[in-house]
Design an enzyme around this catalytic site. Structure first.
Site, PDB file in Angstrom:
ATOM      1  N   THR A   6      15.235  -2.597  10.607  1.00 41.42           N
ATOM      2  CA  THR A   6      15.911  -3.666  10.953  1.00 41.42           C
ATOM      3  C   THR A   6      17.433  -3.346  11.945  1.00 41.42           C
ATOM      4  O   THR A   6      17.415  -3.644  13.001  1.00 41.42           O
ATOM      5  CB  THR A   6      16.525  -4.520   9.610  1.00 41.42           C
ATOM      6  OG1 THR A   6      15.470  -4.733   8.862  1.00 41.42           O
ATOM      7  CG2 THR A   6      17.503  -5.524  10.085  1.00 41.42           C
TER       8      THR A   6
ATOM      9  N   LYS B 147      26.475   2.838   3.034  1.00 42.12           N
ATOM     10  CA  LYS B 147      27.428   2.376   2.395  1.00 42.12           C
ATOM     11  C   LYS B 147      27.392   3.518   0.932  1.00 42.12           C
ATOM     12  O   LYS B 147      28.346   4.089   0.457  1.00 42.12           O
ATOM     13  CB  LYS B 147      28.009   1.057   1.881  1.00 42.12           C
ATOM     14  CG  LYS B 147      26.778   0.394   0.986  1.00 42.12           C
ATOM     15  CD  LYS B 147      26.654  -0.930   1.401  1.00 42.12           C
ATOM     16  CE  LYS B 147      25.267  -0.842   2.443  1.00 42.12           C
ATOM     17  NZ  LYS B 147      24.886  -2.182   2.945  1.00 42.12           N
TER      18      LYS B 147
ATOM     19  N   VAL C 277      30.745  -1.490   5.469  1.00 41.11           N
ATOM     20  CA  VAL C 277      31.104  -2.595   4.669  1.00 41.11           C
ATOM     21  C   VAL C 277      31.406  -3.588   5.762  1.00 41.11           C
ATOM     22  O   VAL C 277      32.057  -3.706   6.773  1.00 41.11           O
ATOM     23  CB  VAL C 277      32.700  -2.221   4.185  1.00 41.11           C
ATOM     24  CG1 VAL C 277      33.152  -3.099   3.430  1.00 41.11           C
ATOM     25  CG2 VAL C 277      32.449  -0.882   3.476  1.00 41.11           C
TER      26      VAL C 277
ATOM     27  N   GLU D 195      16.532  -8.429  -1.764  1.00 44.93           N
ATOM     28  CA  GLU D 195      15.314  -7.306  -2.050  1.00 44.93           C
ATOM     29  C   GLU D 195      14.429  -7.748  -3.169  1.00 44.93           C
ATOM     30  O   GLU D 195      14.697  -8.526  -3.962  1.00 44.93           O
ATOM     31  CB  GLU D 195      15.616  -5.889  -1.953  1.00 44.93           C
ATOM     32  CG  GLU D 195      16.555  -5.683  -0.662  1.00 44.93           C
ATOM     33  CD  GLU D 195      16.652  -4.103  -0.761  1.00 44.93           C
ATOM     34  OE1 GLU D 195      16.003  -3.435  -0.950  1.00 44.93           O
ATOM     35  OE2 GLU D 195      17.588  -3.773   0.140  1.00 44.93           O
TER      36      GLU D 195
ATOM     37  N   ASP E 270      25.900  -2.605  -4.888  1.00 46.91           N
ATOM     38  CA  ASP E 270      26.298  -2.696  -3.382  1.00 46.91           C
ATOM     39  C   ASP E 270      27.762  -2.986  -3.130  1.00 46.91           C
ATOM     40  O   ASP E 270      28.484  -2.297  -2.308  1.00 46.91           O
ATOM     41  CB  ASP E 270      25.431  -3.644  -2.949  1.00 46.91           C
ATOM     42  CG  ASP E 270      25.862  -3.906  -1.189  1.00 46.91           C
ATOM     43  OD1 ASP E 270      25.119  -3.116  -0.474  1.00 46.91           O
ATOM     44  OD2 ASP E 270      26.469  -4.851  -0.948  1.00 46.91           O
TER      45      ASP E 270
ATOM     46  N   LYS F  88      30.872  -0.420  -1.298  1.00 50.26           N
ATOM     47  CA  LYS F  88      31.742  -1.058  -0.386  1.00 50.26           C
ATOM     48  C   LYS F  88      33.218  -0.881  -0.806  1.00 50.26           C
ATOM     49  O   LYS F  88      34.120  -0.519   0.126  1.00 50.26           O
ATOM     50  CB  LYS F  88      31.302  -2.549   0.102  1.00 50.26           C
ATOM     51  CG  LYS F  88      29.822  -2.359   0.710  1.00 50.26           C
ATOM     52  CD  LYS F  88      29.540  -3.858   0.734  1.00 50.26           C
ATOM     53  CE  LYS F  88      28.220  -3.908   1.564  1.00 50.26           C
ATOM     54  NZ  LYS F  88      27.598  -5.287   1.456  1.00 50.26           N
TER      55      LYS F  88
ATOM     56  N   GLY G  67      22.685  -8.202   8.057  1.00 47.27           N
ATOM     57  CA  GLY G  67      21.673  -8.802   9.200  1.00 47.27           C
ATOM     58  C   GLY G  67      21.345  -7.726  10.260  1.00 47.27           C
ATOM     59  O   GLY G  67      22.479  -6.765  10.609  1.00 47.27           O
TER      60      GLY G  67
END
Ligand code: HSE
Length: 371
Positions: free
Chosen positions: A10, A88, A115, A173, A184, A188, A285
């Site tokens: 991606t 990250k 981040v 996911e 996650d 960050k 994204g």
């Protein structure tokens, strides 16, 4: 700038697309598992082809995960190449490896997309630090959790249904653990606080509580009291003491955080000159993330490096006292009952997370802090 791109998923594809028509920044080689043809680009399975190519001055790491990303980035630095990454986990977990190594190798590292995706958060922190001392960083840093909590709050969905929606939209996911367990957000927070405070936080001291165990009955109890639950990170530096934690937190409707929709992020800092600044945008994204990777490439071309000097290792002390909504076996003095949950008297953040560690099926959320 000649880029060797690691990974063509991606983010990697987004970086290729955003640089395809530029003269100053070119992806000249891509290292990926799948055989493919990319116009004007050498494609290889072998990372050594990237390391050994003297025409490549910058490696963009877009494979994610800790390994082999770490070994590839280390090898790139040893070969004298600058590195840009959106990873990250890599930067948070190997801060003490990568920052000194980049200095020793005389190369530069940037990770703005790690981040806040497309938000210029770390790059703005770099600018903020030129003028003032940062005493707080934090906020809503995970789009998947925000989507789930928003769907539960506004649409009245149960957790499983909201998670399934987040998965079908491609936010969560198949195994959502990293997002819903707060890992996650933890990564960050570590990167943000290290940059903001110019230190290296002791990451084993930083607790993370996630949203995996939140139920519809919790959200109903919050809504009945005009409160909205968000997964929030907090990093503070006050009087030489550092605190840092990740936890579900309740906000009144006056707070900006209560109104962050869908998969958006809202990240804030407090400085001793500018006061509080908040940054809102898409935290994930293809194009938002690739945007900040390419911004980092431009910054490197302009002589930019890491956002702050590599700082001393510091312990975390989470002695701030907050009231908590707790659902699960809680035997200490409780101030009030909300349905099947209790509201604690003020307890330290460390005590609250110790309770959660001993009750992994429980759920906690911090009550609004009187700011
Ligand atoms: N899984 C992350 C999120 C993606 O949902 O925010 C970007 O880090």
């Amino acid at each position: 700038m000649k880029i060797g791109l690691l990974g063509f998923g991606t983010v990697g594809q987004g970086v290729y697309e955003l640089t395809r028509d530029r003269e100053d920044i070119q992806v000249v080689a891509v290292c990926c598992r799948r055989a493919r043809t990319i116009p004007g680009v050498t494609v290889t399975h072998d990372f050594q082809d990237i390391v050994n190519d003297p025409t490549i001055d910058t490696v963009v790491e877009a494979i994610g995960g800790l390994h082999p990303a770490l070994e590839y980035v280390q090898a790139a630095m040893h070969a004298g190449k600058n590195v840009v990454t959106a990873n990250k986990a890599l930067v948070a977990c190997f801060y003490d490896t990568l920052l000194p190594l980049s200095q020793a190798c005389g190369v530069r590292l940037r990770c703005t997309a790690s981040v806040g995706g497309g938000i210029g958060w770390l790059s703005e922190l770099e600018r903020v630090r030129r003028i003032e001392t940062v005493r707080y960083v934090g906020g809503i840093m995970n789009g998947t959790c925000n989507y789930i909590l928003d769907a539960m709050t506004r649409l009245g969905l149960g957790y499983d249904e909201a998670l399934a929606q987040a998965q079908s939209l491609g936010y969560a996911e198949a195994d959502p653990s990293t997002d819903v367990d707060g890992i996650d957000t933890w990564h960050k927070l570590i990167v943000s606080a290290n940059v903001a405070f110019g230190v290296s936080l002791t990451i084993s001291d930083i607790p993370a509580a996630g949203i995996r165990n939140i139920r519809k009955e919790d959200v109903d109890a919050f809504r009945a009291r005009g409160l909205t639950c968000k997964l929030v990170s907090t990093g503070k530096h006050q009087g030489g003491v550092f605190s840092a934690y990740v936890q579900p937190t309740l906000f009144t409707q006056e707070a900006l955080e209560a109104h962050v929709p869908s998969n958006y992020n809202l990240i804030a800092l407090e400085g001793n000159v500018s006061g509080r600044q908040s940054f809102f945008g898409q935290g994930a994204g293809r194009y938002p993330t690739a945007y900040n990777v390419v911004q980092d490439c431009v910054d490197l071309m302009n002589g930019g490096g890491f956002y702050s000097p590599y700082g001393e290792k510091v312990p975390i002390v989470n002695q701030e006292k907050l009231c908590y909504y707790i659902r699960g076996e809680y035997t200490q003095a409780a101030a009030e009952r909300w349905g099947s949950a209790v509201i604690t008297p003020p307890i330290t953040v460390a005590e609250a997370h110790a309770w959660l560690a001993a009750h992994p099926d429980g759920f906690l959320a911090a009550l609004p802090n009187r700011r």
